[in-house]
Scaffold this motif. Structure first.
Motif, PDB file in Angstrom:
ATOM      1  N   GLU A 173      -7.092  30.830  48.192  1.00  0.00           N
ATOM      2  CA  GLU A 173      -8.108  29.313  48.026  1.00  0.00           C
ATOM      3  C   GLU A 173      -8.736  29.825  46.273  1.00  0.00           C
ATOM      4  OE1 GLU A 173     -12.985  27.696  49.529  1.00  0.00           O
ATOM      5  OE2 GLU A 173     -11.587  29.831  51.150  1.00  0.00           O
TER       6      GLU A 173
ATOM      7  N   ILE B 220     -15.141  23.561  42.059  1.00  0.00           N
ATOM      8  CA  ILE B 220     -14.900  25.019  42.934  1.00  0.00           C
ATOM      9  C   ILE B 220     -16.901  25.697  42.144  1.00  0.00           C
ATOM     10  CG2 ILE B 220     -13.646  27.779  41.777  1.00  0.00           C
ATOM     11  CD1 ILE B 220     -10.988  25.484  41.419  1.00  0.00           C
TER      12      ILE B 220
ATOM     13  N   ILE C 247      -5.120  25.882  39.584  1.00  0.00           N
ATOM     14  CA  ILE C 247      -6.252  25.072  40.268  1.00  0.00           C
ATOM     15  C   ILE C 247      -4.771  23.652  40.909  1.00  0.00           C
ATOM     16  CG2 ILE C 247      -7.390  22.910  40.335  1.00  0.00           C
ATOM     17  CD1 ILE C 247      -9.441  24.494  38.318  1.00  0.00           C
TER      18      ILE C 247
ATOM     19  N   ALA D 255     -13.464  23.725  36.344  1.00  0.00           N
ATOM     20  CA  ALA D 255     -13.615  24.189  37.682  1.00  0.00           C
ATOM     21  C   ALA D 255     -15.085  23.529  38.287  1.00  0.00           C
ATOM     22  CB  ALA D 255     -14.045  25.831  37.729  1.00  0.00           C
TER      23      ALA D 255
END
Length: 228
Positions: free
Chosen positions: A34, A56, A23, A51
């Motif tokens: 990505e 995300i 990350i 996340a």
């Protein structure tokens, strides 16, 4: 015109220590991947919260209800990956053995990190086994995933010295620090095409460094330089 980033999924089963490193790396504008999805086979995996905090998308495909039906579990997982438009997979503490069909489908596009210098110490308890074997160098390996567990072609490795005072936690911490360095780099190489799988071997489009890492250092004291 900026190049399109390849969409990557990180598969986890637990806290996602390497997920954190990925990350952090992916925040850089020039990073070629990505992180589009973090998927876990356990709903309580701590890495899912990490996340979500990073913005995300997450998905959970519980493996336990499928029992021994690995193909059924993977079919649902594949559907989630397809929905997210995933092009690359990074396994980060994903505690499932994947079927040959799934691995073949993702050949050259699925990476794993293992806490040893493969092919030494595949499987579990790598740090304890390294200490028991008395090796002087230990480390970690990023490799493309193949049907054999921990047998895939190596993309990157990092070595650390095994010190006389080491116990398992101390050695594990030293190795983990290197995992956090090489996994983001290896994923970037795969996403950019600088590391690719060709005829069962990894081809790297990057210059190779010279030199060697030796532990203990050449010596002992008093040995002539030309013999060190």
């Amino acid at each position: 015109m900026a190049e399109l980033k390849r969409r990557a999924a990180v598969l986890i089963s637990g806290r996602g220590s390497n997920l954190g490193a990925l990350i952090a790396a992916a925040r850089h504008p020039a990073y070629p991947a990505e992180l589009a999805l973090v998927l876990s086979n356990k709903a309580d995996a701590a890495g899912l919260d990490r996340a979500r905090e990073a913005g995300i998308a997450t998905a959970v495909v519980e493996s336990r209800p499928f029992g021994r039906d690995r193909a059924g579990f993977e079919a649902v997982m594949q559907a989630r990956l397809d929905e997210a438009g995933i092009e690359l997979i990074a396994l980060a503490g994903f505690m499932r053995v994947l079927t040959e069909d799934f691995v073949t489908r993702w050949s050259g596009r699925m990476l794993n990190i293992h806490p040893s210098l493969l092919p030494a110490f595949p499987g579990l308890d790598t740090h304890a086994r390294a200490l028991a074997a008395g090796v002087r160098l230990h480390g970690c390996t990023v490799h493309f995933v193949t049907p054999g567990v921990d047998e895939g072609p190596v993309i990157a490795q990092a070595a650390v010295p095994v010190l006389p005072e080491d116990d398992e936690p101390a050695l594990a911490a030293r190795v983990l620090a290197q995992e956090h360095r090489i996994y983001p780099a290896a994923l970037a190489w795969a996403a950019s095409g600088a590391a690719r799988l060709e005829e069962g071997r990894v081809v790297l489009d990057r210059p190779m460094a010279e030199g060697a890492f030796v532990n203990p250092l050449p010596g002992p004291p008093g040995l002539p330089t030309e013999m060190a």
